[in-house]
Design a protein around this motif. Structure first.
Motif, short mmCIF file in Angstrom:
data_model
loop_
_atom_site.label_atom_id
_atom_site.label_comp_id
_atom_site.label_asym_id
_atom_site.label_seq_id
_atom_site.Cartn_x
_atom_site.Cartn_y
_atom_site.Cartn_z
N ASP A 106 72.42 -78.44 -8.03
CA ASP A 106 72.40 -79.73 -8.73
C ASP A 106 71.59 -79.56 -10.01
O ASP A 106 71.18 -78.44 -10.35
N SER A 108 68.52 -80.66 -10.76
CA SER A 108 67.12 -80.30 -10.55
C SER A 108 66.96 -78.81 -10.26
O SER A 108 66.05 -78.16 -10.80
N TYR A 139 63.18 -86.30 -18.85
CA TYR A 139 63.49 -86.30 -17.42
C TYR A 139 64.32 -85.05 -17.13
O TYR A 139 65.35 -84.82 -17.77
N HIS A 140 63.85 -84.26 -16.17
CA HIS A 140 64.56 -83.02 -15.85
C HIS A 140 64.85 -82.89 -14.36
O HIS A 140 65.25 -81.81 -13.92
N GLU A 194 65.93 -81.90 -23.78
CA GLU A 194 67.24 -82.52 -23.60
C GLU A 194 67.87 -82.61 -25.00
O GLU A 194 67.37 -83.37 -25.84
N ALA A 231 72.71 -83.89 -18.41
CA ALA A 231 73.29 -85.21 -18.68
C ALA A 231 74.25 -85.18 -19.87
O ALA A 231 75.32 -85.77 -19.83
N SER A 256 75.02 -79.45 -14.84
CA SER A 256 75.36 -79.87 -13.49
C SER A 256 76.29 -81.09 -13.51
O SER A 256 77.47 -80.94 -13.23
N LYS A 257 75.78 -82.24 -13.90
CA LYS A 257 76.50 -83.50 -13.62
C LYS A 257 78.02 -83.44 -13.85
O LYS A 257 78.79 -83.70 -12.95
C1 LIG Z 1 70.11 -86.04 -13.71
C2 LIG Z 1 69.35 -85.07 -14.53
C3 LIG Z 1 68.70 -83.98 -13.93
C4 LIG Z 1 68.62 -83.82 -12.44
O1 LIG Z 1 69.88 -83.61 -11.88
P1 LIG Z 1 70.08 -83.92 -10.31
O2 LIG Z 1 71.48 -83.46 -10.07
O3 LIG Z 1 69.92 -85.39 -10.16
O4 LIG Z 1 69.07 -83.15 -9.56
C5 LIG Z 1 68.09 -83.07 -14.75
N1 LIG Z 1 68.10 -83.21 -16.09
C6 LIG Z 1 68.71 -84.23 -16.70
C7 LIG Z 1 68.71 -84.31 -18.19
C8 LIG Z 1 69.34 -85.21 -15.94
O5 LIG Z 1 69.92 -86.26 -16.54
#
Ligand SMILES: *Cc1c(COP(=O)(O)O)cnc(C)c1O
Length: 416
Positions: A106, A108, A139-140, A194, A231, A256-257
């Motif tokens: 994921d 994180s 936020y990471h 970011e 993100a 990831s996302k």
């Molecule tokens: C959502 C997010 C994360 C964490 O991803 P998860 O899949 O929720 O663990 C890390 N960095 C950024 C920029 C995010 O938006």
């Protein structure tokens, strides 16, 4: 009578008086269908993961085909086509020579891997370095390493004692970054950023010149640059990567996302050859001794491969970029501040200046929007949209009209 507490422990939720907004029984395209017959537009792509729309037939087919061929197999001693194909296909579209891909689960874990890789690579080549650098408002992720490079706040306060030491620099202040790196750059292991937009931090956008300045300062100091594209990657900002806006090639890049189009969890940390080569050696001690049980899950990898093909065939990045022109035509009602957009991201503040994440106005806004059929999840007083690409311009305009009407409906003067 005491109400039975739910067995499901919902994320980011005080469960004492919790009622779910609804029960999802079907999700198709941009719409969530609820058990009581309502349908709501998924205005935030189910926490930013759903790239094309729910239940994309080609992604669903890739999933079922791979599950029928073989499911999870160990990636430590074996290789398999889904992981190999995904590595090649993703490396071909990542910036520059980011061509060595490490799999995790994921966002994180992709960040944890990047921090550990950067740390070990520097230990092996330049062991005097000891500082990690991040930005205010970032936020990471929620695991301990990832939260350490994120902004301190109400969500993380209990864990202050667990934090790694990290130097935080002001967001969107190129001069401050340059000054810090001139003084301390030779001590810095890595800086994590970011690209273009701090999403969870409140959709805080910075110009490409800021990202370019950070990259330049890090490079000049021999510090590694980690781009967290979890993100903003996969076209969210109107370019395939946030880094593309500034022509930056980071040393490490996390995705990831959007990676599987929103079907399955999967994380990847991509590294440039100099980072990768630092781990090569005659014995195992210099290797990257890290892994997860489901590393390189074939089903998730197969879906991610198909996702890249669908993105090309459906011109997903162009579609996400084109949302900006719909956003630009919006007329904000009184009481709405700092309207901003980039590609598929659209945001505004309900309160000026921003009083912080726990302002209840966002929850009121959410409830009112849902009554109109639009699902949003404001970040404190920051209302935003990040829809799947399948959403039509008419649906987008309809959603914007709801945001307009709800902003008036719940304005403080009406509810005081
Ligand atoms: C959502 C997010 C994360 C964490 O991803 P998860 O899949 O929720 O663990 C890390 N960095 C950024 C920029 C995010 O938006």
């Amino acid at each position: 009578m005491t109400r039975a507490l739910p067995a499901v422990w919902h994320p980011f939720t005080q469960l004492q008086a919790f009622e779910p907004l609804g029960e999802v029984v079907r999700a198709e395209g941009a719409w969530l269908h609820l058990s009581d017959g309502r349908r709501v537009l998924d205005g935030i792509a189910s926490w930013w993961v759903n790239l094309h729309g729910h239940a994309h037939p080609r992604l669903v087919a890739a999933l079922t085909n791979q599950a029928a061929a073989f499911d999870q197999v160990i990636l430590a001693d074996f290789t398999h086509a889904p992981a190999a194909q995904l590595s090649a296909a993703l490396a071909a579209v990542l910036p520059g020579d980011l061509q060595h891909l490490f799999f995790s689960d994921d966002g994180s874990t992709a960040v944890e891997v990047a921090i550990k890789m950067a740390w070990q690579a520097q230990r092996l080549t330049d062991p005097g370095r000891h500082r990690l650098v991040a930005f205010d408002g970032s936020y990471h992720g929620d695991t301990v390493g990832a939260l350490s490079v994120g902004e301190k706040g109400p969500y993380t306060g209990h864990f202050d004692g667990l934090r790694l030491p990290v130097d935080f620099l002001p967001w969107d202040d190129a001069d401050a970054a340059a000054t810090f790196f001139r003084t301390h750059g030779h001590e810095v292991v890595a800086v994590i950023v970011e690209p273009m937009v701090q999403c969870a931090g409140g959709m805080r956008m910075a110009p490409p010149s800021f990202l370019a300045a950070v990259a330049q300062a890090a490079k000049a100091a021999g510090a590694l640059l980690i781009a967290d594209e979890v993100a903003v990657g996969f076209g969210r900002t109107g370019r395939l990567w946030g880094c593309d806006h500034a022509d930056v090639v980071p040393d490490l890049l996390c995705v990831s996302k959007g990676l599987t189009g929103g079907l399955l969890p999967l994380g990847i940390t991509a590294a440039r050859p100099p980072v990768y080569e630092a781990f090569l050696g005659a014995d195992k001690r210099s290797a990257f001794l890290h892994g997860h049980s489901y590393t390189g899950n074939p089903i998730a990898c197969a879906v991610a491969v198909e996702n890249l093909v669908v993105m090309r065939d459906e011109r997903t990045v162009e579609r996400l970029a084109a949302m900006a022109s719909v956003y630009a035509a919006w007329t904000p009602p009184p009481g709405v501040h700092h309207v901003r957009w980039l590609g598929s991201l659209f945001a505004f503040d309900l309160v000026d200046p921003d009083p912080g994440y726990h302002n209840p106005i966002g929850r009121r806004f959410q409830a009112a929007a849902l009554r109109h059929g639009l699902y949003v999840r404001p970040l404190g007083p920051v209302v935003y949209l990040m829809p799947p690409a399948v959403v039509t311009d008419d649906e987008l305009r309809w959603a914007l009209q709801i945001l307009h009407d709800v902003a008036i409906e719940i304005a403080p003067s009406r509810t005081a």
